[in-house]
Design a protein around this motif. Structure first.
Motif, PDB file in Angstrom:
ATOM      1  N   LEU A 115     -46.629  60.396  85.080  1.00  0.00           N
ATOM      2  CA  LEU A 115     -46.021  59.612  86.157  1.00  0.00           C
ATOM      3  C   LEU A 115     -46.921  59.535  87.384  1.00  0.00           C
ATOM      4  O   LEU A 115     -47.002  58.491  88.040  1.00  0.00           O
ATOM      5  CB  LEU A 115     -44.646  60.186  86.496  1.00  0.00           C
ATOM      6  CG  LEU A 115     -43.654  60.126  85.325  1.00  0.00           C
ATOM      7  CD1 LEU A 115     -42.397  60.910  85.646  1.00  0.00           C
ATOM      8  CD2 LEU A 115     -43.355  58.699  84.914  1.00  0.00           C
ATOM      9  N   VAL A 116     -47.613  60.610  87.700  1.00  0.00           N
ATOM     10  CA  VAL A 116     -48.592  60.572  88.793  1.00  0.00           C
ATOM     11  C   VAL A 116     -49.688  59.565  88.456  1.00  0.00           C
ATOM     12  O   VAL A 116     -50.071  58.726  89.278  1.00  0.00           O
ATOM     13  CB  VAL A 116     -49.190  61.977  89.042  1.00  0.00           C
ATOM     14  CG1 VAL A 116     -50.396  61.903  89.972  1.00  0.00           C
ATOM     15  CG2 VAL A 116     -48.123  62.924  89.600  1.00  0.00           C
ATOM     16  N   SER A 117     -50.183  59.615  87.242  1.00  0.00           N
ATOM     17  CA  SER A 117     -51.277  58.751  86.811  1.00  0.00           C
ATOM     18  C   SER A 117     -50.883  57.276  86.833  1.00  0.00           C
ATOM     19  O   SER A 117     -51.602  56.443  87.395  1.00  0.00           O
ATOM     20  CB  SER A 117     -51.731  59.161  85.407  1.00  0.00           C
ATOM     21  OG  SER A 117     -52.787  58.345  84.962  1.00  0.00           O
ATOM     22  N   ILE A 118     -49.754  56.910  86.244  1.00  0.00           N
ATOM     23  CA  ILE A 118     -49.386  55.497  86.186  1.00  0.00           C
ATOM     24  C   ILE A 118     -49.081  54.959  87.575  1.00  0.00           C
ATOM     25  O   ILE A 118     -49.411  53.809  87.881  1.00  0.00           O
ATOM     26  CB  ILE A 118     -48.230  55.222  85.190  1.00  0.00           C
ATOM     27  CG1 ILE A 118     -48.033  53.712  84.997  1.00  0.00           C
ATOM     28  CG2 ILE A 118     -46.944  55.878  85.617  1.00  0.00           C
ATOM     29  CD1 ILE A 118     -49.237  52.952  84.440  1.00  0.00           C
ATOM     30  N   ASN A 119     -48.494  55.763  88.436  1.00  0.00           N
ATOM     31  CA  ASN A 119     -48.264  55.298  89.804  1.00  0.00           C
ATOM     32  C   ASN A 119     -49.591  55.017  90.513  1.00  0.00           C
ATOM     33  O   ASN A 119     -49.703  54.040  91.254  1.00  0.00           O
ATOM     34  CB  ASN A 119     -47.404  56.295  90.590  1.00  0.00           C
ATOM     35  CG  ASN A 119     -45.925  56.039  90.422  1.00  0.00           C
ATOM     36  OD1 ASN A 119     -45.398  55.057  90.937  1.00  0.00           O
ATOM     37  ND2 ASN A 119     -45.251  56.923  89.707  1.00  0.00           N
ATOM     38  N   ALA A 120     -50.606  55.835  90.262  1.00  0.00           N
ATOM     39  CA  ALA A 120     -51.922  55.588  90.855  1.00  0.00           C
ATOM     40  C   ALA A 120     -52.530  54.295  90.316  1.00  0.00           C
ATOM     41  O   ALA A 120     -53.022  53.456  91.091  1.00  0.00           O
ATOM     42  CB  ALA A 120     -52.863  56.768  90.572  1.00  0.00           C
ATOM     43  N   PHE A 121     -52.484  54.093  89.013  1.00  0.00           N
ATOM     44  CA  PHE A 121     -53.034  52.867  88.438  1.00  0.00           C
ATOM     45  C   PHE A 121     -52.268  51.634  88.913  1.00  0.00           C
ATOM     46  O   PHE A 121     -52.869  50.585  89.151  1.00  0.00           O
ATOM     47  CB  PHE A 121     -53.049  52.931  86.911  1.00  0.00           C
ATOM     48  CG  PHE A 121     -54.248  53.646  86.360  1.00  0.00           C
ATOM     49  CD1 PHE A 121     -55.495  53.048  86.382  1.00  0.00           C
ATOM     50  CD2 PHE A 121     -54.127  54.912  85.820  1.00  0.00           C
ATOM     51  CE1 PHE A 121     -56.616  53.701  85.879  1.00  0.00           C
ATOM     52  CE2 PHE A 121     -55.243  55.577  85.313  1.00  0.00           C
ATOM     53  CZ  PHE A 121     -56.484  54.973  85.348  1.00  0.00           C
ATOM     54  N   ASN A 122     -50.956  51.747  89.067  1.00  0.00           N
ATOM     55  CA  ASN A 122     -50.176  50.623  89.591  1.00  0.00           C
ATOM     56  C   ASN A 122     -50.688  50.218  90.959  1.00  0.00           C
ATOM     57  O   ASN A 122     -50.833  49.032  91.256  1.00  0.00           O
ATOM     58  CB  ASN A 122     -48.692  50.977  89.714  1.00  0.00           C
ATOM     59  CG  ASN A 122     -47.918  51.020  88.424  1.00  0.00           C
ATOM     60  OD1 ASN A 122     -46.772  51.445  88.430  1.00  0.00           O
ATOM     61  ND2 ASN A 122     -48.494  50.597  87.309  1.00  0.00           N
ATOM     62  N   ARG A 123     -50.982  51.181  91.787  1.00  0.00           N
ATOM     63  CA  ARG A 123     -51.442  50.875  93.143  1.00  0.00           C
ATOM     64  C   ARG A 123     -52.796  50.181  93.135  1.00  0.00           C
ATOM     65  O   ARG A 123     -53.037  49.261  93.909  1.00  0.00           O
ATOM     66  CB  ARG A 123     -51.438  52.136  93.998  1.00  0.00           C
ATOM     67  CG  ARG A 123     -50.049  52.419  94.536  1.00  0.00           C
ATOM     68  CD  ARG A 123     -49.649  53.877  94.496  1.00  0.00           C
ATOM     69  NE  ARG A 123     -48.280  54.067  94.953  1.00  0.00           N
ATOM     70  CZ  ARG A 123     -47.205  53.886  94.190  1.00  0.00           C
ATOM     71  NH1 ARG A 123     -47.324  53.481  92.950  1.00  0.00           N
ATOM     72  NH2 ARG A 123     -45.991  54.087  94.666  1.00  0.00           N
ATOM     73  N   VAL A 124     -53.679  50.598  92.255  1.00  0.00           N
ATOM     74  CA  VAL A 124     -54.983  49.946  92.134  1.00  0.00           C
ATOM     75  C   VAL A 124     -54.803  48.483  91.707  1.00  0.00           C
ATOM     76  O   VAL A 124     -55.377  47.573  92.299  1.00  0.00           O
ATOM     77  CB  VAL A 124     -55.889  50.699  91.134  1.00  0.00           C
ATOM     78  CG1 VAL A 124     -57.150  49.906  90.808  1.00  0.00           C
ATOM     79  CG2 VAL A 124     -56.246  52.085  91.675  1.00  0.00           C
ATOM     80  N   ALA A 125     -54.002  48.256  90.685  1.00  0.00           N
ATOM     81  CA  ALA A 125     -53.814  46.904  90.153  1.00  0.00           C
ATOM     82  C   ALA A 125     -53.048  46.005  91.115  1.00  0.00           C
ATOM     83  O   ALA A 125     -53.388  44.832  91.289  1.00  0.00           O
ATOM     84  CB  ALA A 125     -53.106  46.964  88.805  1.00  0.00           C
ATOM     85  N   ILE A 126     -52.016  46.545  91.761  1.00  0.00           N
ATOM     86  CA  ILE A 126     -51.228  45.741  92.694  1.00  0.00           C
ATOM     87  C   ILE A 126     -52.050  45.376  93.919  1.00  0.00           C
ATOM     88  O   ILE A 126     -52.044  44.221  94.360  1.00  0.00           O
ATOM     89  CB  ILE A 126     -49.936  46.479  93.100  1.00  0.00           C
ATOM     90  CG1 ILE A 126     -48.991  46.596  91.905  1.00  0.00           C
ATOM     91  CG2 ILE A 126     -49.240  45.761  94.252  1.00  0.00           C
ATOM     92  CD1 ILE A 126     -47.836  47.567  92.122  1.00  0.00           C
ATOM     93  N   ALA A 127     -52.756  46.341  94.481  1.00  0.00           N
ATOM     94  CA  ALA A 127     -53.561  46.076  95.677  1.00  0.00           C
ATOM     95  C   ALA A 127     -54.611  45.003  95.406  1.00  0.00           C
ATOM     96  O   ALA A 127     -54.907  44.175  96.268  1.00  0.00           O
ATOM     97  CB  ALA A 127     -54.225  47.363  96.169  1.00  0.00           C
ATOM     98  N   GLY A 128     -55.167  45.020  94.197  1.00  0.00           N
ATOM     99  CA  GLY A 128     -56.187  44.041  93.837  1.00  0.00           C
ATOM    100  C   GLY A 128     -55.628  42.774  93.223  1.00  0.00           C
ATOM    101  O   GLY A 128     -56.371  41.878  92.852  1.00  0.00           O
TER     102      GLY A 128
END
Length: 169
Positions: free
Chosen positions: A133-146
């Motif tokens: 859950l920590v990992s997917i939340n981090a990847f979501n932020r990378v993809a959403i921000a970009g």
């Protein structure tokens, strides 16, 4: 919302992205060692991505879910998992924990959620799932921000190489 392209973080700072991908691989090992099966892993990652509004990661994990044998019907039931009868108690615990981690700014992981989930998952499973859950939340932020692109298509060809190959997440 502007349709102008955004900075693609994984391409602009590949060392940081590769470190995040390596973290994700370590998390995958922890999850596997703790008994988190592919079905639960993909269900929670899709749900977190839905909650965060990350279309890119929803696509990546829906593709992986299909490869893991999860049906379209089951994926369609994720937004209404509390009302649906298609999820096991273990999956319900994982989905509840996924929501707590995604909205952690609201109240953290409450004692009520922690105790309910802990009554179903072992401590080792809780740890493995938490790191997912920590990992997917981090990847979501990378993809959403970009504002990573999600054009209509049936596969991930042309998408970020790590995501398309399954090397990240």
């Amino acid at each position: 919302m502007s349709e102008l392209p955004r900075v693609h973080l994984s391409k602009s700072a590949p060392d940081a992205y590769q470190t995040l991908a390596a973290f994700s691989k370590a998390v995958g090992g922890i999850a596997n060692d703790s008994g988190i099966d592919a079905r639960l892993k993909e269900l929670v990652q899709i749900h977190v991505s839905q909650l965060n509004g990350c279309a890119y990661c929803v696509r990546v994990h829906a593709e992986r879910a299909a490869k893991a044998g999860i049906t379209v019907d089951t994926i369609a039931q994720l937004p209404v998992w509390r009302e649906s009868g298609v999820f096991s108690d273990r999956e319900r615990a994982g989905l509840e924990l996924a929501e707590a981690f995604t909205f952690i700014h609201e109240e953290g992981v409450s004692d009520e959620v922690y105790n309910r989930v802990g009554g179903i998952l072992s401590e080792t499973e809780y740890v493995g799932l938490s790191w997912i859950l920590v990992s997917i939340n981090a990847f979501n932020r990378v993809a959403i921000a970009g504002r990573y692109s999600v054009p209509p298509r049936d596969d991930l060809a042309g998408e970020d190489h790590d995501a398309a190959s399954g090397a990240a997440w």
